[in-house]
Motif scaffolding. Structure first.
Motif, short mmCIF file in Angstrom:
data_model
loop_
_atom_site.label_atom_id
_atom_site.label_comp_id
_atom_site.label_asym_id
_atom_site.label_seq_id
_atom_site.Cartn_x
_atom_site.Cartn_y
_atom_site.Cartn_z
N TYR A 211 0.88 -1.10 0.04
CA TYR A 211 0.20 -0.02 -0.09
C TYR A 211 1.02 1.21 -0.03
O TYR A 211 1.72 1.49 0.88
CB TYR A 211 -0.93 -0.07 1.19
CG TYR A 211 -1.81 1.26 1.49
CD1 TYR A 211 -2.64 1.62 0.33
CD2 TYR A 211 -1.69 2.16 2.14
CE1 TYR A 211 -3.34 2.73 0.40
CE2 TYR A 211 -2.41 3.44 2.52
CZ TYR A 211 -3.35 3.63 1.60
OH TYR A 211 -4.04 4.61 1.56
N VAL A 212 0.67 2.20 -0.96
CA VAL A 212 1.28 3.37 -1.14
C VAL A 212 0.36 4.72 -0.31
O VAL A 212 -0.40 4.93 -1.15
CB VAL A 212 1.71 3.73 -2.55
CG1 VAL A 212 2.75 4.97 -2.59
CG2 VAL A 212 2.36 2.60 -3.35
N PRO A 213 0.71 5.05 0.82
CA PRO A 213 -0.26 5.87 1.21
C PRO A 213 -0.13 7.19 0.78
O PRO A 213 -1.42 7.81 0.65
CB PRO A 213 0.49 6.00 2.82
CG PRO A 213 1.78 5.62 2.73
CD PRO A 213 1.87 4.55 1.87
N LYS A 214 0.83 7.70 0.23
CA LYS A 214 0.97 9.10 -0.61
C LYS A 214 -0.11 9.33 -1.56
O LYS A 214 -0.88 10.33 -1.98
CB LYS A 214 2.30 9.40 -1.23
CG LYS A 214 2.58 10.72 -1.53
CD LYS A 214 3.93 11.02 -1.80
CE LYS A 214 4.08 12.67 -1.96
NZ LYS A 214 5.57 13.12 -2.55
N SER A 215 -0.04 8.11 -2.51
CA SER A 215 -1.11 8.24 -3.58
C SER A 215 -2.41 7.16 -3.53
O SER A 215 -3.40 7.07 -4.30
CB SER A 215 -0.42 7.80 -4.99
OG SER A 215 -0.13 6.39 -4.70
N LYS A 216 -2.51 6.76 -2.10
CA LYS A 216 -3.53 5.78 -1.75
C LYS A 216 -3.69 4.58 -2.82
O LYS A 216 -4.84 4.29 -3.44
CB LYS A 216 -4.93 6.28 -1.72
CG LYS A 216 -5.04 7.17 -0.52
CD LYS A 216 -6.44 7.87 -0.23
CE LYS A 216 -6.50 8.60 1.09
NZ LYS A 216 -8.14 8.67 1.41
N THR A 217 -2.48 4.13 -3.42
CA THR A 217 -2.60 2.99 -4.36
C THR A 217 -2.32 1.77 -3.70
O THR A 217 -1.33 1.55 -2.86
CB THR A 217 -1.28 3.27 -5.33
OG1 THR A 217 -1.69 4.48 -5.83
CG2 THR A 217 -1.40 2.20 -6.42
N LEU A 218 -2.98 0.75 -4.11
CA LEU A 218 -2.94 -0.60 -3.51
C LEU A 218 -2.47 -1.60 -4.48
O LEU A 218 -2.96 -1.49 -5.53
CB LEU A 218 -4.37 -1.12 -3.02
CG LEU A 218 -4.12 -2.68 -2.45
CD1 LEU A 218 -3.26 -2.80 -1.19
CD2 LEU A 218 -5.68 -3.03 -2.12
#
Length: 493
Positions: A211-218
């Protein structure tokens, strides 16, 4: 070296208390000779306050010790282990309050009996070092104790799942779909979900999601199955719905930075399991299954397949429901791992409800009993080349005569190549348990005398034995030696 203010206050408080008790002074007595209030001195000893210089000089004078000794961060030998623990910050990392313990209360207990308690703490530290217990292992052990203390059932999380299903109009009577889960993440929480081939990077081979929190990408691995994907999506929903910020960003985890992450990971996993396997529906299906006089393994697999989960998630959910709703409060959960082509079986995860049940992990490199159904299902899955092999048996432990009904499912390990794992739940057989399981007395049910490890097992003529009972034989030798020593003691008294 810069010390935290809290650490400095705690060390000063311990030294003040030690100096006071060495003079056989009560707090009241110290307050009287210093003309400082008892409550103020109590706050200092508990590490909540640090006195000004003039107060330290006064205390040192009345206690007949030097000022330098009072302000030094060096502790006497009998308090040194406390200093190491405080300095390490481990008490700060573990939320003691979830066990009903306040940090200052724990320090107070230690300070009141420093010699005995510190010997115990030193022993624990030595054991941890001897067996190379990592920080993560320590945290996971603490989490397991927390689960066991609550019979692995958390009413507030169960209610949160019901609140979520109502708010998002999720039908808990039907299997929740991947599309529903993904839609919640995208539309409610602004997620972007992207699938990649993780195995192209060797270092990412064991991961299933990032999970990439900065871009909200899973990011999801293309190699995971539908059940794994459903659990990951449900867990992401849990992190957001429960408003958890201090969290892990990979599945499976790489490392924990603190205990809060361990605990939050558990909360999110519990929520996901309760969402994918609704309590009410599971209770209904279990009641139908348990009412059968001679259910088959295929029927158990069909029961599991009614939910969009892996066998491990299903068995984990049983450990929530059986103690709470079926009053079966003596059970164990095991995850056993095996690499093809080897004779090694390892316990990778365990949970014991109410008491420490029979099978448990050990650090002695001993051989777990090959009569366990946990081992048998792995062997059968390999021999019959089945994706999911289910087995059950009644296991009677030779060392205690306790009997357990054990269910076990063996599947390929989704995280390790050429590895299989079995997930098992064992339920202690008792009179109340027999009333709930109609098939428990069925003559077709396999029964087996088992041990814990071959090295400690007294079962004779065991064809499955992987090692001689060397630990048991050594114990018997010591007992015989002690018996003869007692005879000599009596003879020459």
């Amino acid at each position: 070296m810069n010390m935290e203010k809290d650490y400095i206050k705690l060390i000063f408080g311990l030294k003040l208390k030690q100096a006071r008790t060495n003079k056989n002074l009560s707090l009241f007595g110290l307050a009287k000779i210093t003309e400082l209030s008892k409550s103020y001195l109590n706050e200092i000893e508990k590490g909540k306050k640090y006195p000004k210089t003039d107060k330290i000089i006064l205390l040192a004078e009345k206690l007949e010790i030097t000022y330098d000794h009072m302000v030094s961060l060096k502790l006497d030998n009998n308090l040194a282990p406390i200093g190491e623990i405080l300095k390490s910050g481990i008490l700060k990392e573990i939320p003691l309050d979830i066990f009903g313990i306040q940090e200052n209360d724990l320090i107070d207990i230690i300070a009141n009996a420093p010699a005995k308690v510190n010997a115990f703490i030193s022993t624990i530290i030595e054991i941890a070092q001897h067996y190379n217990l990592s920080r993560e292992s320590f945290f996971l052990a603490a989490l397991r104790s927390y689960q066991e203390a609550h019979n692995n059932y958390f009413e507030d999380l169960e209610q949160k799942v019901l609140d979520f299903s109502k708010a998002f109009h999720i039908d808990m009577n039907n299997k929740i779909s991947l599309d529903e889960l993904a839609a919640v993440l995208r539309e409610e929480y602004g997620y972007t979900i992207q699938e990649l081939v993780f195995s192209e990077q060797e270092e990412l081979g064991d991961l299933r999601s990032i999970y990439v929190p900065k871009s909200k990408t899973l990011l999801l691995s293309l190699e995971i199955d539908e059940q794994q994907k459903a659990f990951i999506l449900a867990k992401e929903i849990a992190y957001n719905y429960l408003k958890i910020e201090d969290r892990l960003y990979t599945f499976s985890w790489i490392k924990f930075d603190n205990f809060d992450q361990v605990l939050n990971n558990f909360y999110a996993s519990y929520f996901a399991g309760a969402l994918l396997i609704p309590r009410k529906k599971l209770i209904g299906e279990l009641n139908v299954f348990l009412s059968k006089s001679n259910p088959t393994g295929d029927e158990m697999i069909e029961l599991m397949n009614q939910f969009n989960v892996s066998p491990e998630s299903f068995y984990q959910r049983l450990t929530n429901i059986l103690p709470k709703d079926f009053q079966l409060k003596n059970l164990f959960f095991l995850r056993l791992s095996h690499k093809k082509g080897t004779d090694t079986y390892q316990i990778k995860k365990e949970l014991h409800i109410t008491n420490q049940q029979e099978p448990h992990a050990n650090e002695m490199n001993e051989h777990y009993c090959r009569r366990w159904i946990s081992v048998k299902t792995i062997e059968a899955a390999i021999a019959e080349k089945k994706e999911h092999y289910f087995g059950a048996q009644i296991s009677r432990y030779d060392n205690s005569s306790n009997e357990y009904l054990v269910f076990s499912s063996a599947t390929a390990d989704p995280f390790k190549k050429d590895r299989l794992r079995s997930i098992s739940v064992g339920i202690l057989i008792s009179t109340p348990m027999k009333k709930k399981f109609k098939f428990i007395n069925n003559e077709d049910m396999k029964r087996q005398v088992v041990g814990v490890t071959c090295e400690t097992c007294a079962v004779k003529d065991c064809e499955e034995r992987a090692s001689p009972p060397i630990q048991l034989e050594q114990k018997k030798r010591h007992e015989n030696t002690d018996l003869i020593v007692q005879q000599y003691m009596a003879k020459f008294s």
